[in-house]
Design a protein around this motif. Structure first.
Motif, PDB file in Angstrom:
ATOM      1  N   ALA A 117       0.831  -1.210   0.000  1.00 14.85           N
ATOM      2  CA  ALA A 117       0.000   0.000   0.000  1.00 14.85           C
ATOM      3  C   ALA A 117       0.862   1.256   0.000  1.00 14.85           C
ATOM      4  O   ALA A 117       0.560   2.232  -0.691  1.00 14.85           O
ATOM      5  CB  ALA A 117      -0.937  -0.008   1.200  1.00 14.85           C
ATOM      6  N   ALA A 118       1.959   1.231   0.766  1.00 14.86           N
ATOM      7  CA  ALA A 118       2.841   2.400   0.841  1.00 14.86           C
ATOM      8  C   ALA A 118       3.617   2.608  -0.455  1.00 14.86           C
ATOM      9  O   ALA A 118       3.936   3.746  -0.824  1.00 14.86           O
ATOM     10  CB  ALA A 118       3.812   2.233   2.010  1.00 14.86           C
ATOM     11  N   ALA A 119       3.931   1.520  -1.169  1.00 13.48           N
ATOM     12  CA  ALA A 119       4.693   1.637  -2.411  1.00 13.48           C
ATOM     13  C   ALA A 119       3.884   2.302  -3.519  1.00 13.48           C
ATOM     14  O   ALA A 119       4.449   2.936  -4.413  1.00 13.48           O
ATOM     15  CB  ALA A 119       5.152   0.248  -2.873  1.00 13.48           C
ATOM     16  N   ALA A 120       2.565   2.153  -3.466  1.00 17.27           N
ATOM     17  CA  ALA A 120       1.688   2.742  -4.485  1.00 17.27           C
ATOM     18  C   ALA A 120       0.481   3.353  -3.785  1.00 17.27           C
ATOM     19  O   ALA A 120      -0.640   2.829  -3.882  1.00 17.27           O
ATOM     20  CB  ALA A 120       1.265   1.694  -5.497  1.00 17.27           C
ATOM     21  N   PRO A 121       0.685   4.461  -3.077  1.00 19.71           N
ATOM     22  CA  PRO A 121      -0.387   5.002  -2.227  1.00 19.71           C
ATOM     23  C   PRO A 121      -1.615   5.470  -2.981  1.00 19.71           C
ATOM     24  O   PRO A 121      -2.698   5.577  -2.406  1.00 19.71           O
ATOM     25  CB  PRO A 121       0.305   6.163  -1.502  1.00 19.71           C
ATOM     26  CG  PRO A 121       1.469   6.530  -2.370  1.00 19.71           C
ATOM     27  CD  PRO A 121       1.927   5.251  -2.991  1.00 19.71           C
ATOM     28  N   GLY A 122      -1.474   5.741  -4.283  1.00 21.37           N
ATOM     29  CA  GLY A 122      -2.635   6.158  -5.067  1.00 21.37           C
ATOM     30  C   GLY A 122      -3.234   5.044  -5.884  1.00 21.37           C
ATOM     31  O   GLY A 122      -4.151   5.272  -6.680  1.00 21.37           O
ATOM     32  N   GLY A 123      -2.726   3.828  -5.697  1.00 17.73           N
ATOM     33  CA  GLY A 123      -3.174   2.712  -6.515  1.00 17.73           C
ATOM     34  C   GLY A 123      -4.413   2.035  -5.955  1.00 17.73           C
ATOM     35  O   GLY A 123      -4.831   2.282  -4.820  1.00 17.73           O
ATOM     36  N   ARG A 124      -4.978   1.167  -6.765  1.00 15.83           N
ATOM     37  CA  ARG A 124      -6.127   0.385  -6.339  1.00 15.83           C
ATOM     38  C   ARG A 124      -5.649  -1.024  -6.003  1.00 15.83           C
ATOM     39  O   ARG A 124      -5.078  -1.715  -6.854  1.00 15.83           O
ATOM     40  CB  ARG A 124      -7.172   0.336  -7.453  1.00 15.83           C
ATOM     41  CG  ARG A 124      -8.465  -0.334  -6.998  1.00 15.83           C
ATOM     42  CD  ARG A 124      -9.530  -0.222  -8.049  1.00 15.83           C
ATOM     43  NE  ARG A 124     -10.771  -0.820  -7.584  1.00 15.83           N
ATOM     44  CZ  ARG A 124     -11.821  -1.056  -8.363  1.00 15.83           C
ATOM     45  NH1 ARG A 124     -11.777  -0.722  -9.640  1.00 15.83           N
ATOM     46  NH2 ARG A 124     -12.904  -1.601  -7.860  1.00 15.83           N
ATOM     47  N   HIS A 125      -5.888  -1.445  -4.766  1.00 18.60           N
ATOM     48  CA  HIS A 125      -5.325  -2.693  -4.287  1.00 18.60           C
ATOM     49  C   HIS A 125      -6.412  -3.704  -3.931  1.00 18.60           C
ATOM     50  O   HIS A 125      -7.392  -3.359  -3.268  1.00 18.60           O
ATOM     51  CB  HIS A 125      -4.450  -2.432  -3.053  1.00 18.60           C
ATOM     52  CG  HIS A 125      -3.357  -1.447  -3.283  1.00 18.60           C
ATOM     53  ND1 HIS A 125      -3.120  -0.371  -2.457  1.00 18.60           N
ATOM     54  CD2 HIS A 125      -2.443  -1.355  -4.278  1.00 18.60           C
ATOM     55  CE1 HIS A 125      -2.108   0.340  -2.924  1.00 18.60           C
ATOM     56  NE2 HIS A 125      -1.688  -0.243  -4.032  1.00 18.60           N
ATOM     57  N   PHE A 126      -6.194  -4.941  -4.383  1.00 20.70           N
ATOM     58  CA  PHE A 126      -7.014  -6.072  -3.990  1.00 20.70           C
ATOM     59  C   PHE A 126      -6.169  -6.975  -3.084  1.00 20.70           C
ATOM     60  O   PHE A 126      -4.950  -7.032  -3.240  1.00 20.70           O
ATOM     61  CB  PHE A 126      -7.445  -6.909  -5.199  1.00 20.70           C
ATOM     62  CG  PHE A 126      -8.274  -6.188  -6.234  1.00 20.70           C
ATOM     63  CD1 PHE A 126      -8.888  -4.967  -5.963  1.00 20.70           C
ATOM     64  CD2 PHE A 126      -8.450  -6.743  -7.496  1.00 20.70           C
ATOM     65  CE1 PHE A 126      -9.665  -4.325  -6.923  1.00 20.70           C
ATOM     66  CE2 PHE A 126      -9.214  -6.111  -8.461  1.00 20.70           C
ATOM     67  CZ  PHE A 126      -9.823  -4.898  -8.180  1.00 20.70           C
ATOM     68  N   PHE A 127      -6.816  -7.691  -2.162  1.00 25.07           N
ATOM     69  CA  PHE A 127      -6.095  -8.679  -1.357  1.00 25.07           C
ATOM     70  C   PHE A 127      -6.704 -10.043  -1.609  1.00 25.07           C
ATOM     71  O   PHE A 127      -7.917 -10.231  -1.514  1.00 25.07           O
ATOM     72  CB  PHE A 127      -6.164  -8.359   0.140  1.00 25.07           C
ATOM     73  CG  PHE A 127      -5.390  -9.347   0.984  1.00 25.07           C
ATOM     74  CD1 PHE A 127      -4.006  -9.388   0.914  1.00 25.07           C
ATOM     75  CD2 PHE A 127      -6.044 -10.242   1.820  1.00 25.07           C
ATOM     76  CE1 PHE A 127      -3.280 -10.302   1.665  1.00 25.07           C
ATOM     77  CE2 PHE A 127      -5.329 -11.157   2.573  1.00 25.07           C
ATOM     78  CZ  PHE A 127      -3.935 -11.197   2.500  1.00 25.07           C
TER      79      PHE A 127
END
Length: 417
Positions: free
Chosen positions: A152-162
């Protein structure tokens, strides 16, 4: 016959030569030169194989048992016939789509992959950063090698799924889910096709362990691949998103973690614990698609785990029309498995898929050149998608429909007497 007239010749003038001759600017970066020569995902695979130790490469490249499922999934896309429509203005094409309530720039995301930093040391952070730049989702695996928070910190503006594997230790599984929610992940991918680990024979033959075990054979294999070993030995030690350490084989780890008792009731319970969207990954029959839809999830992924679980499992692409007909009006139907080009993605969308995910294609790029290699994967796929759309005569993904593709029949069920 009369003699042919002689060709009149003259010495070229410098101002005439200038526009005809243009010397290529040198590229000093070996990585850039390498990736620039890769025009397809298969090209990236070739580079990756050359630069990555056999055990790590085979973990990505291989599948279960005789690897029939993987071969059939790729063959299914090769057996597609496109039907273009001509005389349309396709000067501008829109590759975006709304996925689970938010717009994405292209109709594919980066699938969850395990042990990713073993493939190349930049690992999940490289994938997440490229996904953010490209405007597509990045999925982190329970078996990922970067923590939930660090991705999450590496791409703070990205959309993340887990992506969640339900473990025998339920409290530990749900602690990961809680961490993902707190870190801003908006979608939970619940993988349901892993009651036990598949028989991945390449890994067994390679003695695949975490961390890699040094034997005379692995040392010999490492000699022509010094960059991988230097990166592996001089960067942060390999760790997992979901556990502290492991000293056995990959198969032993998976069998220790996976829970063969997970049921449809468990899926409903997981959904009740998660505040965001829920997508079920690993559906392989129309009947199970119906059962999953009845739980009220937001999407499902037709997937046979890239051929890495049950060999000779159904081909996801073949299942698409029936599943979309059954549940497509109730939830989003995605697909993964066998995708090696933008043409494959376009074919999947025309065949009924709402969205796609790529795993091996992403890892081939990562192994070929780290973050720059992942970026090259996305460039190749996006360029192929745009070109295929133009050649089909469509300007948006919503214009793709079953009439654009024919699935040429190779495998048909035998009629029983």
């Amino acid at each position: 016959m009369p003699d042919s007239p002689k060709i009149q010749r003259q010495l070229p003038k410098r101002h005439d030569l200038a526009p005809l001759l243009k010397f290529k600017q040198p590229v000093w970066s070996a990585t850039e030169r390498r990736l620039a020569r890769a025009l397809t995902i298969e090209d990236l695979r070739t580079i990756a194989k050359r630069r990555t130790p056999k055990a790590a490469f085979d973990y990505t490249d291989g599948a279960a048992e005789s690897e029939v499922s993987l071969a059939r999934a790729r063959q299914a896309f090769a057996d597609v016939e496109f039907h273009p429509s001509v005389l349309h203005d396709v000067s501008e094409v829109d590759t975006s789509r709304e996925v689970l309530g938010a717009r994405v720039a292209m109709p594919f995301g980066i699938a969850p992959t395990g042990f990713t930093r073993m493939m190349q040391t930049e690992g999940e952070k490289a994938g997440a950063r490229v996904a953010q730049q490209a405007g597509i989702p990045f999925a982190l695996s329970t078996m990922g090698t970067t923590s939930i928070e660090d991705v999450a910190a590496a791409a703070p503006g990205g959309r993340h799924f887990f992506q969640l594997y339900m473990w025998k230790d339920r409290d530990r599984s749900m602690a990961l889910v809680d961490r993902a929610a707190k870190a801003g992940y908006d979608t939970l991918l619940v993988t349901v096709d892993v009651p036990v680990a598949g028989a991945r024979l390449r890994d067994v033959r390679n003695g695949m362990t975490i961390p890699p075990t040094l034997t005379p054979r692995t040392v010999a294999n490492a000699v022509p691949r010094p960059a991988w070993w230097i990166n592996f030995l001089t960067t942060e030690p390999l760790a997992f998103a979901s556990l502290d350490s492991w000293s056995g084989t990959v198969a032993e780890l998976l069998d220790t973690m996976f829970d063969p008792t997970v049921s449809i009731e468990d899926l409903a319970w997981i959904k009740s614990q998660w505040p965001g969207k829920v997508v079920v990954k690993g559906v392989q029959t129309v009947h199970d698609a119906r059962r999953v839809a009845d739980v009220g999830v937001d999407g499902l992924i037709l997937s046979n785990h890239g051929g890495r679980q049950l060999d000779r499992a159904p081909v996801p692409f073949h299942l698409l029309p029936e599943v979309v007909k059954e549940v497509g009006s109730e939830l989003e139907v995605w697909i993964d498995g066998g995708i090696m080009s933008g043409q494959d993605i376009v074919a999947a969308l025309a065949h009924g898929a709402h969205f796609t995910e790529v795993g091996r294609a992403y890892l081939y790029g990562l192994m070929a050149g780290g973050e720059a290699g992942v970026r090259r994967t996305v460039e190749i796929l996006s360029g192929q998608i745009e070109r295929t759309m133009r050649l089909l005569g469509v300007t948006s993904l919503d214009e793709l429909e079953p009439g654009h593709v024919t699935q040429l029949e190779r495998l048909q069920p035998r009629v029983r007497g």
